[in-house]
Design an enzyme around this catalytic site. Structure first.
Site, PDB file in Angstrom:
ATOM      1  N   VAL A 256       0.795  -1.176  -0.090  1.00  0.00           N
ATOM      2  CA  VAL A 256       0.055   0.000  -0.030  1.00  0.00           C
ATOM      3  C   VAL A 256       0.877   1.189   0.031  1.00  0.00           C
ATOM      4  O   VAL A 256       0.627   2.395  -0.516  1.00  0.00           O
ATOM      5  CB  VAL A 256      -0.999  -0.063   1.272  1.00  0.00           C
ATOM      6  CG1 VAL A 256      -1.743   1.026   1.092  1.00  0.00           C
ATOM      7  CG2 VAL A 256      -1.702  -1.334   1.621  1.00  0.00           C
ATOM      8  N   ASP A 257       2.007   1.166   0.828  1.00  0.00           N
ATOM      9  CA  ASP A 257       2.969   2.443   0.685  1.00  0.00           C
ATOM     10  C   ASP A 257       3.451   2.682  -0.411  1.00  0.00           C
ATOM     11  O   ASP A 257       3.978   4.041  -0.635  1.00  0.00           O
ATOM     12  CB  ASP A 257       4.298   2.113   1.727  1.00  0.00           C
ATOM     13  CG  ASP A 257       3.322   1.427   3.157  1.00  0.00           C
ATOM     14  OD1 ASP A 257       2.585   1.797   3.481  1.00  0.00           O
ATOM     15  OD2 ASP A 257       4.207   0.712   3.702  1.00  0.00           O
TER      16      ASP A 257
ATOM     17  N   ASN B 260       7.097   4.702  -8.811  1.00  0.00           N
ATOM     18  CA  ASN B 260       5.970   5.876  -8.433  1.00  0.00           C
ATOM     19  C   ASN B 260       6.487   6.748  -7.461  1.00  0.00           C
ATOM     20  O   ASN B 260       7.762   6.813  -7.108  1.00  0.00           O
ATOM     21  CB  ASN B 260       5.046   4.686  -7.853  1.00  0.00           C
ATOM     22  CG  ASN B 260       3.781   5.797  -7.723  1.00  0.00           C
ATOM     23  OD1 ASN B 260       3.262   6.600  -8.078  1.00  0.00           O
ATOM     24  ND2 ASN B 260       2.979   5.178  -6.572  1.00  0.00           N
TER      25      ASN B 260
ATOM     26  N   GLY C 222       1.973 -47.927  25.266  1.00  0.00           N
ATOM     27  CA  GLY C 222       1.286 -48.441  26.471  1.00  0.00           C
ATOM     28  C   GLY C 222      -0.026 -49.190  26.244  1.00  0.00           C
ATOM     29  O   GLY C 222      -0.845 -49.554  27.029  1.00  0.00           O
TER      30      GLY C 222
ATOM     31  N   SER D 183       2.530 -45.158  14.928  1.00  0.00           N
ATOM     32  CA  SER D 183       2.445 -44.845  13.874  1.00  0.00           C
ATOM     33  C   SER D 183       1.229 -44.059  13.771  1.00  0.00           C
ATOM     34  O   SER D 183       0.085 -44.412  13.277  1.00  0.00           O
ATOM     35  CB  SER D 183       2.156 -46.030  12.858  1.00  0.00           C
ATOM     36  OG  SER D 183       1.626 -47.070  13.363  1.00  0.00           O
TER      37      SER D 183
END
Lengths: 300, 633
Positions: free
Chosen positions: B33-34, B165, B470, B541
């Protein structure tokens, strides 16, 4: 070198999109609303699959308040195309007597159009539905994808859109999700008219100026299309030369005074006109119902 | 006004005919934008499009209310304000805008310029014929100019306009223009941007946008709009060899069989010799069929239906190419990949790849390097994150027809899709095929899997135990192994202890390493299946995608997924190895169930609920399952 014009590029892109849908969708459908954009879409579908008939049906979600001329035109176009035409009416809405005069444009459109569309898509289990929306129509459409996803509740999530790269479209979806595909995304209103002119595409006569019975109400010229028009005391229909820039439910669609009776004259009028297309539609003025909100709720 | 109102009023038919032959230019604006990007686009829309009276009235009102230009019209307001976009939450996006002049219709892809929007800029650039790179005359070539230019060059946008610009703020000085032009030329050379046009403008004042500026008499080049109206964007594509990916087989009846698609490059005429790829079968073009009648010539960009002189097998995804200059065919490539998802690209994980009309499975290897888009430095990488660009080898599950992306975007550009979420997670550009695939000839062996399995009187398979730490995977696998051994069956066992300490001792527990861990185990298991063994693997997995990958590399029926289903609280209360306690204390990172996800199988062959069946019962059930299905001879 062969010069490829802008209309040829837009046409080739739309055909490419339609063929991708036909190849990858399980059960596609083309939404047909009888307006000029639908006319262009139907024409492109014929071109995309020639010499085959387009491999999907047409579907009209009917609010029962369209202009009579639109119904006649719709049936003629469907018959000529050789495609199946599905007409869906929200029976619950009809049973409740929902209509634009009795319930206002918001409720009428929501029940008969938005809810009707959802019902129809669920009933027939369509997974991809073609629509004629264009990105130049409205700000929130400028960012919508060509393949636009809807969740199982038919809602659009603008924050979660897939990037579309080159001309490769990701059409994969989970069960229950569906896609709206917009082959006319990159067309402007002028492109549509210019293409109709170049290709000699039939459109309803309502687009052309003629002497019609109209009533002036709330700053709009409304056509008295059938005997359901409740005239207020002191109101009377008058005959004027008018035409329509967009077509919808007749009690919600304002006519413009015009003498443009041919396509070039319509385009001329459009190019020299001073107001943008959607001004004739009551639905956009209804402040509680911005397009973006409607879309998130499943309006096309 | 770029539209000639007098001609519209006096000779509408003449106007329509003139406009019918307009061409189309798609371009992207790169800048923030700048830099005045919004003002530039707003002014182009304003000066060249027909702005309706109601829109103009709204613009004037908005300019007075929220504009930054005093009483003057603030053109940036024609383009959505960033604040409004932020409110909508769709800032990270591409907006398409349209305008037209007497000569051309334009589609502008308007994308945010910051680094976190790299993917959005790439999306806009993928369909652009031309890029306008904005530079603030006060600041010159900046880091962001380099980033924008790199993306533009990577995506092969052919035409670049360097738009300097805010010349008004530098006194319209020629030396400012010359210095920036030279700076950029040096940099563009590094990127291989061969040709660009530099235009000095002031979007705010309207200098050199549509009208030549009196204030820069030293500049003799075109205005921005003149350049956009005249740059040639068609020639290149038509001069390339003919390519058409087949989208749809057109078969209305038994007498007609056509192949529909959009011509990617080149031209074609009836009688031209073609090759269908990847099969390599040759034929000739018989007809070019369209709704408007057969064509004598069709060119790049057109959507057509071709019929061939011979009965050749052609299906969706094949490419019809010029016989004397066909595409290559391969299944392994080096590619540039831009990652577009918040979930990292994991090497070894199979993704869905779509290229042209073809959909295949694609597995990326570890990136060779990733690229710092600001400095162009090559950095070591194990994975790719959101907005990162890297170079990787990829491997497909079958051969495809392709061209290098720099030769043909339609046959060399691809997208990657996540198998589970269906999201588009990456975009890629094929650089070249790896010759490896054609050099490794698979030797046909006389003694093969079938022979070995027959000798052992069993059907080889992988029993893939998956579940939380587990849950009892190894215990059940051990008993199954004992039972099979007792039945005189030949097995092998892979588990964390014998794999993590040997083959995979270089791997940790990050997502990337977990994926590679499973990939190696799957490949070793496959070799053991080839040896005729029943393989028992017990690994957590946790990811569906990797289990799917293991399943996909062996034949149907050879992968038996066994979900050892133990709720987290039960597994945690058992805590045989004391790992959950450590994980809860934060001593172990990436622990499945605690700080890393476990994706449950959706359709495991065998589901073992350890809260209802003992280890012994579960093992017996598995052996019975195998026996019923004739795995045990």
């Amino acid at each position: 070198m062969i010069h490829v014009t802008h209309l040829q590029r837009l046409e080739a892109e739309a055909i490419h999109i339609m063929r991708e849908v036909a190849s990858e969708a399980e059960n596609p459908v083309m939404l047909y609303s009888v307006g000029k954009d639908s006319s262009v879409m139907l024409h492109l579908a014929k071109k995309a699959f020639f010499p085959s008939v387009p491999p999907f049906p047409l579907m009209h979600v009917d609010t029962t308040w369209k202009f009579r001329a639109m119904y006649a035109f719709r049936d003629r176009m469907a018959a000529e195309s050789g495609m199946d035409l599905i007409v869906h009416i929200n029976q619950e809405g009809l049973d409740q007597g929902i209509g634009p005069f009795s319930h206002g444009s918001s409720v009428h459109t929501d029940v008969m159009k938005t809810q009707g569309l959802k019902q129809a898509l669920d009933k027939y289990k369509f997974d991809v539905a073609f629509g004629g929306a264009r990105r130049d129509e409205e700000k929130s459409r400028a960012k919508e994808r060509i393949f636009s996803f809807r969740n199982a509740a038919h809602r659009w999530d603008p924050k979660n859109q897939r990037p579309e790269l080159w001309k490769i479209y990701n059409t994969r979806k989970a069960r229950g999700e569906s896609i709206r595909a917009f082959p006319l995304s990159n067309w402007t209103e002028l492109d549509i008219w210019q293409y109709i002119y170049r290709e000699n595409i039939p459109i309803p006569d309502l687009y052309f100026a003629a002497e019609r019975a109209v009533v002036r109400r709330d700053g709009m010229l409304l056509m008295v299309d059938d005997d359901r028009y409740p005239l207020a005391p002191g109101e009377a229909a008058e005959t004027r030369s008018v035409r329509f820039r967009t077509l919808g439910c007749w009690p919600l669609t304002g006519a413009v005074e015009s003498t443009a009776a041919t396509l070039p004259e319509i385009i001329q009028e459009m190019l020299l006109t001073t107001t943008s297309e959607r001004q004739g539609r009551a639905i956009d003025h209804d402040s509680s119902a911005s397009m973006e909100k409607k879309k998130q709720e499943g309006y096309f | 006004m770029a539209h000639n109102n007098e001609m519209i009023a006096d000779d509408i038919i003449g106007y329509l005919h003139a406009h019918e032959n307009k061409s189309l230019l798609r371009f992207i604006t790169c800048g923030s934008v700048d830099d005045g990007k919004s003002t530039l686009i707003g002014r182009l829309l304003f000066e060249s499009k027909l702005i309706f009276e109601d829109q103009l009235a709204a613009l004037e009102a908005d300019s007075r209310k929220v504009g930054t230009q005093g009483d003057r019209i603030d053109f940036a307001l024609l383009v959505d304000g960033l604040a409004a976009e932020r409110e909508q939450g769709i800032t990270i996006d591409v907006a398409y805008r349209f305008f037209s002049t007497e000569k051309r219709k334009f589609i502008v892809a308007d994308t945010p310029g910051h680094e976190q929007y790299t993917r959005n800029m790439a999306t806009g650039a993928s369909t652009a014929d031309l890029a306008v790179v904005m530079i603030d005359a006060r600041k010159g070539v900046l880091t962001q100019t380099r980033r924008h230019s790199f993306i533009v060059s990577m995506l092969g946008v052919k035409h670049v306009v360097l738009c300097i610009n805010k010349m008004d703020l530098m006194g319209y000085a020629q030396h400012v223009y010359n210095e920036i032009d030279e700076d950029y030329r040096a940099f563009a050379g590094l990127l291989g941007i061969a040709d660009f046009t530099t235009i000095p403008v002031s979007a705010l004042e309207g200098d050199n946008i549509t009208e030549h500026s009196d204030r820069m008499p030293w500049y003799n080049g075109p205005t921005l709009l003149e350049h956009l109206e005249t740059v040639d964007v068609e020639t290149d594509d038509q001069l390339k060899p003919f390519r058409m990916p087949v989208q749809w087989v057109n078969r209305p009846n038994l007498d007609f069989r056509g192949f529909s698609g959009q011509i990617a490059s080149g031209v074609t005429r009836p009688g031209d010799r073609i090759k269908v790829l990847p099969s390599g079968k040759e034929s000739r073009i018989d007809r070019i069929v369209t709704h408007d009648g057969d064509l004598e010539l069709a060119v790049a960009g057109q959507s057509v239906t071709l019929t061939l002189a011979d009965e050749v097998d052609v299906s969706r995804g094949d490419v019809i190419a010029a016989a004397d200059a066909p595409c290559e065919v391969a299944d392994q490539f080096e590619a540039h990949i831009l990652w577009m998802s918040a979930s990292d690209m994991l090497p070894g994980r199979p993704y869905i790849m779509k290229i042209g009309a073809r959909t295949v499975s694609c597995t990326p290897a570890s990136p060779k390097y990733k690229i710092n888009v600001n400095t162009l430095e090559e950095l070591a990488a194990k994975k790719l994150g959101l907005n990162e660009i890297g170079v990787c080898n990829i491997s497909l599950d079958r051969e495809i027809a392709f061209d290098a992306y720099n030769l043909n975007h339609d046959t060399g550009g691809f997208i990657l899709i996540d198998r589970l979420t269906n999201e588009t997670v990456g975009m890629g550009l094929l650089n070249f095929a790896l010759r490896r695939s054609s050099n490794i000839h698979r030797q046909a062996m006389v003694i093969d899997k079938v022979a070995r399995a027959a000798q052992k009187n069993q059907k080889p398979a992988i029993l893939w135990f998956t579940g939380l730490s587990g849950s009892g995977k190894s215990a059940i696998a051990d008993i199954v192994g004992q039972k099979l051994h007792a039945l005189n069956r030949h097995t092998a066992t892979l588990d964390g202890d014998n794999v993590r300490h040997g083959l995979n001792r270089d791997l940790g527990f990050t997502d990337v390493d977990r994926v590679e861990n499973i990939r190696r185990i799957a490949e070793v298991s496959k070799l053991m299946v080839d040896a005729g063994l029943i393989v028992l693997t017990s690994f957590i997995s946790p990811f569906r995608a990797e289990r799917q990958m293991a399943r996909s590399i062996v034949e149907d029926g050879e992968f038996i997924e066994i979900f050892v289903d133990t709720p987290l609280d039960v597994a945690e209360s058992r805590d045989v190895k004391g790992l959950y306690k450590k994980a809860r204390a934060g001593e172990i990172k990436n622990f499945t169930g605690i700080s890393s996800p476990y994706e449950e199988p959706r359709a495991a062959e065998i589901h073992v609920d350890t809260t209802k069946a003992s280890v012994e019962q579960s093992a017996s059930r598995i052996v019975a399952w195998l026996d019923e299905r004739r795995y045990l001879g």
